[in-house]
Design an enzyme around this catalytic site. Structure first.
Site, PDB file in Angstrom:
ATOM      1  NE  ARG A 197     -12.757 -12.082   5.296  1.00  0.00           N
ATOM      2  CZ  ARG A 197     -13.453 -13.066   5.864  1.00  0.00           C
ATOM      3  NH1 ARG A 197     -14.764 -13.148   5.700  1.00  0.00           N
ATOM      4  NH2 ARG A 197     -12.846 -13.960   6.610  1.00  0.00           N
ATOM      5  CB  ILE A 239      -0.970   0.004   1.202  1.00  0.00           C
ATOM      6  CG1 ILE A 239      -1.837  -1.266   1.201  1.00  0.00           C
ATOM      7  CG2 ILE A 239      -1.862   1.253   1.173  1.00  0.00           C
ATOM      8  CD1 ILE A 239      -2.694  -1.454   2.456  1.00  0.00           C
ATOM      9  CE  LYS A 279      -2.111  -2.390  11.835  1.00  0.00           C
ATOM     10  NZ  LYS A 279      -1.266  -1.307  11.291  1.00  0.00           N
ATOM     11  CE1 TYR A 293      -1.656  -6.208  11.264  1.00  0.00           C
ATOM     12  CE2 TYR A 293      -4.023  -6.506  11.231  1.00  0.00           C
ATOM     13  CZ  TYR A 293      -2.884  -5.924  10.725  1.00  0.00           C
ATOM     14  OH  TYR A 293      -2.981  -5.051   9.670  1.00  0.00           O
ATOM     15  CB  VAL A 348      -8.415 -14.563  -0.531  1.00  0.00           C
ATOM     16  CG1 VAL A 348      -9.392 -13.397  -0.673  1.00  0.00           C
ATOM     17  CG2 VAL A 348      -8.957 -15.777  -1.270  1.00  0.00           C
TER      18      VAL A 348
HETATM   19  C1  UD2 Z   1      -8.101  -9.974   6.687  1.00  0.00           C
HETATM   20  C2  UD2 Z   1      -6.751  -9.320   6.604  1.00  0.00           C
HETATM   21  C3  UD2 Z   1      -5.960  -9.557   7.833  1.00  0.00           C
HETATM   22  C4  UD2 Z   1      -6.739  -9.182   9.068  1.00  0.00           C
HETATM   23  C5  UD2 Z   1      -8.073  -9.926   9.044  1.00  0.00           C
HETATM   24  C6  UD2 Z   1      -8.935  -9.520  10.216  1.00  0.00           C
HETATM   25  C7  UD2 Z   1      -6.042  -9.205   4.284  1.00  0.00           C
HETATM   26  C8  UD2 Z   1      -5.181  -9.797   3.240  1.00  0.00           C
HETATM   27  N1  UD2 Z   1      -6.006  -9.839   5.476  1.00  0.00           N
HETATM   28  O1  UD2 Z   1      -7.999 -11.362   6.720  1.00  0.00           O
HETATM   29  O2  UD2 Z   1      -4.779  -8.775   7.774  1.00  0.00           O
HETATM   30  O3  UD2 Z   1      -6.929  -7.794   9.094  1.00  0.00           O
HETATM   31  O4  UD2 Z   1      -8.795  -9.604   7.864  1.00  0.00           O
HETATM   32  O5  UD2 Z   1     -10.176 -10.089  10.141  1.00  0.00           O
HETATM   33  O6  UD2 Z   1      -6.692  -8.187   4.083  1.00  0.00           O
HETATM   34  N2  UD2 Z   1      -9.276 -17.912   1.645  1.00  0.00           N
HETATM   35  C9  UD2 Z   1      -9.511 -18.988   0.843  1.00  0.00           C
HETATM   36  N3  UD2 Z   1      -8.461 -19.482   0.082  1.00  0.00           N
HETATM   37  C10 UD2 Z   1      -7.219 -18.924   0.112  1.00  0.00           C
HETATM   38  C11 UD2 Z   1      -6.987 -17.801   0.948  1.00  0.00           C
HETATM   39  C12 UD2 Z   1      -8.042 -17.332   1.700  1.00  0.00           C
HETATM   40  O7  UD2 Z   1     -10.607 -19.545   0.801  1.00  0.00           O
HETATM   41  O8  UD2 Z   1      -6.317 -19.417  -0.602  1.00  0.00           O
HETATM   42  C13 UD2 Z   1     -10.399 -17.368   2.431  1.00  0.00           C
HETATM   43  C14 UD2 Z   1     -10.078 -17.193   3.893  1.00  0.00           C
HETATM   44  O9  UD2 Z   1     -10.301 -18.382   4.606  1.00  0.00           O
HETATM   45  C15 UD2 Z   1     -11.050 -16.071   4.261  1.00  0.00           C
HETATM   46  C16 UD2 Z   1     -11.138 -15.244   2.987  1.00  0.00           C
HETATM   47  O10 UD2 Z   1     -10.676 -16.072   1.935  1.00  0.00           O
HETATM   48  O11 UD2 Z   1     -12.312 -16.590   4.586  1.00  0.00           O
HETATM   49  C17 UD2 Z   1     -10.301 -13.988   3.022  1.00  0.00           C
HETATM   50  O12 UD2 Z   1      -8.992 -14.353   3.432  1.00  0.00           O
HETATM   51  P1  UD2 Z   1      -7.802 -13.288   3.544  1.00  0.00           P
HETATM   52  O13 UD2 Z   1      -6.648 -13.996   4.184  1.00  0.00           O
HETATM   53  O14 UD2 Z   1      -7.557 -12.643   2.237  1.00  0.00           O
HETATM   54  O15 UD2 Z   1      -8.381 -12.144   4.469  1.00  0.00           O
HETATM   55  P2  UD2 Z   1      -9.044 -12.199   5.928  1.00  0.00           P
HETATM   56  O16 UD2 Z   1     -10.338 -11.471   5.796  1.00  0.00           O
HETATM   57  O17 UD2 Z   1      -9.053 -13.541   6.499  1.00  0.00           O
END
Ligand code: UD2
Length: 315
Positions: free
Chosen positions: A215, A17, A151, A147, A191
């Site tokens: 999301r 970013i 924050k 984390y 993701v």
């Molecule tokens: C986000 C933030 C993280 C933290 C978190 C707090 C990002 C990249 N990450 O995590 O820093 O702030 O929110 O809640 O913004 N998934 C799949 N397959 C994959 C990878 C992920 O199905 O190969 C799913 C994962 O299980 C989740 C969703 O996709 O349900 C989003 O995953 P993520 O890691 O991009 O972001 P998130 O929301 O878990």
């Protein structure tokens, strides 16, 4: 932004970013200093602007270096952090040294150097597993990882510096940020960056759980604009603002969009849900709109197309 041409310090300016923000500041012909220890950022992220900025390779906890970098700046955009949630779970103390004490050093440097305003990168992680939607800033935080706690602590320090020391602060709670330069290399990377890479490699993606989790994905240039607006809006001092799009999409639908853009017909491999995964997340961006005039400009289809183009260039 109302007041053009100033000097700004961007901590973490070589990151995903941060580098986009640096490019935007330079494009507006502002002077920019970057401080980055390159622990997760990359110098190559700054290739387009490296001759037009002052780059300091160093840690935000090196007080003299930080003060030197901050002197003469009107704004500090603070993006330096241990950004991996998993890394903070593995090492809560080490990550707190960076994410909490490092932020305190940034605020303290701002106080000493009479910086007009510090814009801090916070996270939707502070909402934790509160099931109420959309997420609104006044909801009680429910941090579920070191984390998220870090924050949240930063937000409290920011409010304190705003109220007690007169260092104006604005905290931006980013939702799921995506775009070019996001690194897909870890299983805990964003993701979208992972799905893009899988699509480009013609490999099926993994979806954790049933894929019905949702999301709010916000394109990196909208996050950059939010930072610039937060710097320029006088009345925003002391605010905490959600930065998302106000819209959400399920992970299965997301893959379908990515597969469509990439022209692949791969079926996802479904695996058990990730522990600690939040079911739904979407921002209420009303306060950000009212406070600084923030409105997202890049819709998901365009943002994904641009990100995929970049992903192909990396192949
Ligand atoms: C986000 C933030 C993280 C933290 C978190 C707090 C990002 C990249 N990450 O995590 O820093 O702030 O929110 O809640 O913004 N998934 C799949 N397959 C994959 C990878 C992920 O199905 O190969 C799913 C994962 O299980 C989740 C969703 O996709 O349900 C989003 O995953 P993520 O890691 O991009 O972001 P998130 O929301 O878990």
């Amino acid at each position: 932004m109302a007041e053009k041409r100033f000097r700004a310090l961007v901590t973490g300016g070589a990151g995903f970013i941060g580098a986009h923000l640096v490019e935007a500041l330079v494009a507006d012909r502002n002077q920019v200093t970057v401080i980055d220890n390159l622990s997760s950022g990359k110098l190559s992220n700054l290739d387009n602007v490296k001759d037009r900025i002052d780059f300091i390779r160093g840690d935000i906890r090196e007080r003299e270096l930080l003060e030197k970098a901050a002197r003469g700046c009107r704004y500090i955009f603070h993006l330096a952090a241990v950004v991996s949630v998993t890394a903070t779970v593995t090492d809560p103390v080490g990550s707190a040294r960076v994410n909490e004490l490092g932020t305190l050093e940034v605020l303290e440097a701002a106080r000493k150097c009479e910086i007009r305003r510090v814009i801090l990168s916070s996270s939707s992680a502070v909402y934790g597993d509160d099931p109420r939607l959309p997420k609104q800033e006044q909801m009680p935080p429910r941090p579920k990882s070191p984390y998220a706690v870090q924050k949240l602590v930063n937000e409290h320090y920011a409010a304190l510096y705003n109220d007690l020391y007169g260092v104006e602060t604005v905290c931006l709670r980013y939702f799921n940020v995506y775009g070019p330069r996001q690194d897909p290399s870890s299983p805990y990377s964003g993701v979208i960056s992972i799905f893009m890479k899988q699509a480009a490699d013609k490999k099926p993606p993994v979806i954790y759980g049933d894929g019905g989790q949702t999301r709010d994905f916000v394109f990196v240039t909208d996050v950059v604009r939010a930072n610039l607006l937060a710097a320029g809006a006088p009345s925003a001092a002391g605010d905490i603002l959600n930065i998302g799009t106000g819209k959400s999409i399920s992970i299965t639908e997301l893959w379908n969009l990515v597969a469509g853009i990439a022209g692949v017909g791969l079926k996802p491999e479904y695996q058990p849900p990730r522990s600690g995964d939040i079911r739904h997340s979407v921002a209420d961006i009303g306060r950000a709109a009212r406070s600084v005039g923030y409105r997202p400009e890049v819709d998901l289809a365009s943002g994904l197309a641009e990100t995929y183009k970049w992903c192909l260039q990396q192949q």
